[in-house]
Design an enzyme around this catalytic site. Structure first.
Site, mmCIF file in Angstrom:
data_model
loop_
_atom_site.group_PDB
_atom_site.id
_atom_site.type_symbol
_atom_site.label_atom_id
_atom_site.label_comp_id
_atom_site.label_asym_id
_atom_site.label_seq_id
_atom_site.Cartn_x
_atom_site.Cartn_y
_atom_site.Cartn_z
ATOM 1 N N TYR A 1 -127.006 41.252 8.417
ATOM 2 C CA TYR A 1 -125.625 41.712 8.305
ATOM 3 C C TYR A 1 -124.951 41.779 9.679
ATOM 4 O O TYR A 1 -125.529 42.243 10.653
ATOM 5 C CB TYR A 1 -125.561 43.077 7.637
ATOM 6 C CG TYR A 1 -125.828 43.052 6.142
ATOM 7 C CD1 TYR A 1 -125.863 41.856 5.430
ATOM 8 C CD2 TYR A 1 -126.042 44.225 5.435
ATOM 9 C CE1 TYR A 1 -126.104 41.835 4.071
ATOM 10 C CE2 TYR A 1 -126.285 44.217 4.067
ATOM 11 C CZ TYR A 1 -126.313 43.017 3.382
ATOM 12 O OH TYR A 1 -126.560 43.011 2.033
ATOM 13 N N SER B 1 -121.557 43.548 -4.843
ATOM 14 C CA SER B 1 -120.228 43.069 -5.239
ATOM 15 C C SER B 1 -119.807 43.633 -6.602
ATOM 16 O O SER B 1 -119.376 42.885 -7.487
ATOM 17 C CB SER B 1 -120.207 41.535 -5.279
ATOM 18 O OG SER B 1 -118.900 41.032 -5.198
ATOM 19 N N LEU C 1 -117.252 45.211 -7.486
ATOM 20 C CA LEU C 1 -115.820 45.035 -7.754
ATOM 21 C C LEU C 1 -115.433 43.565 -7.670
ATOM 22 O O LEU C 1 -114.279 43.224 -7.377
ATOM 23 C CB LEU C 1 -114.976 45.873 -6.783
ATOM 24 C CG LEU C 1 -115.180 47.392 -6.851
ATOM 25 C CD1 LEU C 1 -114.241 48.100 -5.882
ATOM 26 C CD2 LEU C 1 -114.986 47.913 -8.265
ATOM 27 N N ALA C 2 -116.414 42.692 -7.893
ATOM 28 C CA ALA C 2 -116.179 41.241 -7.931
ATOM 29 C C ALA C 2 -115.635 40.698 -6.616
ATOM 30 O O ALA C 2 -114.837 39.761 -6.598
ATOM 31 C CB ALA C 2 -115.249 40.878 -9.086
ATOM 32 N N GLY C 3 -116.054 41.316 -5.519
ATOM 33 C CA GLY C 3 -115.629 40.834 -4.208
ATOM 34 C C GLY C 3 -114.139 40.919 -3.978
ATOM 35 O O GLY C 3 -113.590 40.198 -3.136
ATOM 36 N N GLY C 4 -113.456 41.783 -4.727
ATOM 37 C CA GLY C 4 -112.008 41.935 -4.570
ATOM 38 C C GLY C 4 -111.189 40.872 -5.271
ATOM 39 O O GLY C 4 -109.957 40.885 -5.206
ATOM 40 N N LYS C 5 -111.866 39.947 -5.974
ATOM 41 C CA LYS C 5 -111.141 38.834 -6.605
ATOM 42 C C LYS C 5 -110.137 39.300 -7.640
ATOM 43 O O LYS C 5 -109.094 38.673 -7.841
ATOM 44 C CB LYS C 5 -112.141 37.882 -7.260
ATOM 45 C CG LYS C 5 -113.098 37.198 -6.299
ATOM 46 C CD LYS C 5 -114.150 36.394 -7.040
ATOM 47 C CE LYS C 5 -115.173 35.798 -6.088
ATOM 48 N NZ LYS C 5 -116.268 35.101 -6.803
#
Length: 301
Positions: free
Chosen positions: A55, A212, A214-218
């Site tokens: 990271y 992820s 939250l779906a990576g913010g998509k």
């Protein structure tokens, strides 16, 4: 409200919500701000912290460690998770010509020891293999796990992004049980409902960590027109329950009986508070299936 807890083994539990530090280099926090963030998380019951060797281009663990260093009382209040096995292309390693996976005995042990040094701690609560490798020898992994456990450097082990068969195969070589599988699960990612992983985790009483969540913010962007049916359902539920769509997405994960532990990757304490608040929002079976069906793109059989 505080995060609930999930028991992984008789002497190891995680907070239901895990704080992920993979974006730590982007936050620009100094030592005092990092310590404050950890302590504010503890006030919310969020005690489990997720790292990986790679990271921040191999920087996040060391930044975190400088803040944690010398604060033994703080270390005793948290569970540290790290991952290893991916070798990134990086200026720090000019000899690498390709990104690849290395699950050899030497790399696992060396990586874990480097994580301990970077994090300025004597032990990891859990070490995960970051990705399965098509070239790995499970006997070498077992030997590395045994050496790290017997030396007191790692308490428990798990995997990340493994399929049911990959987990079963590795487990057959180990003396102690794997304690979790960190996989991508969200309202927008049903991969592990389709590949048998959720059924496998239920069978083995394993609780997955969800990256992820939250779906990576998509789903926060109106530009994702292909996700409009899903967005409409989530927004409608958020309006009905007088909350926001992130809360609905977390609540959808929390409803599953497998005991999903979402990883919250934000450096803002308000976002962590919002995540923990999702425990107070209950979805009915019908509401859960409305989201599931919207992601599938058709009604269930």
């Amino acid at each position: 409200m505080q995060s609930s807890r999930i028991q992984l083994t008789p002497d190891l539990s995680f907070s239901t919500f895990v704080h992920g530090y993979w974006r730590l280099t982007d936050w620009g926090y100094n030592n005092e701000q990092i310590v404050s963030l950890i302590q504010e998380g503890l006030d919310l019951g969020v005690t489990t912290i997720d790292h990986a060797d790679i990271y921040g281009d191999y920087e996040c663990e060391a930044i975190f460690g400088k803040a944690l260093g010398g604060r033994s009382s703080l270390r005793e209040q948290i569970e540290l998770v790290s991952k290893c096995g991916i070798k990134l292309l990086s200026e720090k390693y000019p000899d690498r010509e390709v990104k690849y996976y290395d699950l050899s005995y030497e790399h696992i042990v060396r990586s874990a020891e480097q994580s301990l040094k970077n994090l300025q701690t004597d032990y990891l609560d859990v070490l995960l293999l970051h990705r399965p490798s098509p070239l790995y020898n499970p006997s070498e992994v077992a030997r590395a796990f045994s050496a790290l456990h017997q030396s007191g450097k790692v308490r428990y082990f798990g995997v990340s992004n493994f399929t049911p068969q990959q987990t079963t195969t590795l487990q057959s070589y180990l003396d102690q049980p794997l304690v979790t599988n960190q996989i991508e699960i969200s309202v927008n990612c049903l991969e592990h409902f389709d590949n048998g992983n959720m059924d496998y985790l239920l069978e083995k009483r394993l609780h997955p960590m969800a990256w992820s969540p939250l779906a990576g913010g998509k789903l926060f962007s109106a530009a994702n027109k292909d996700r409009m049916p899903l967005l409409e359902v989530i927004h409608a539920l958020a309006n009905q329950k007088e909350t926001d769509i992130a809360t609905i997405m977390y609540a959808w994960l929390l409803k599953h009986p497998v005991g999903i532990m979402p990883i919250v990757g934000s450096g803002k304490i308000a976002r962590i508070k919002d995540a923990v608040h999702a425990q107070s929002v209950q979805l009915t079976d019908q509401e859960w299936f409305k989201i599931y069906q919207a992601t599938l793109g058709h009604e269930v059989p």
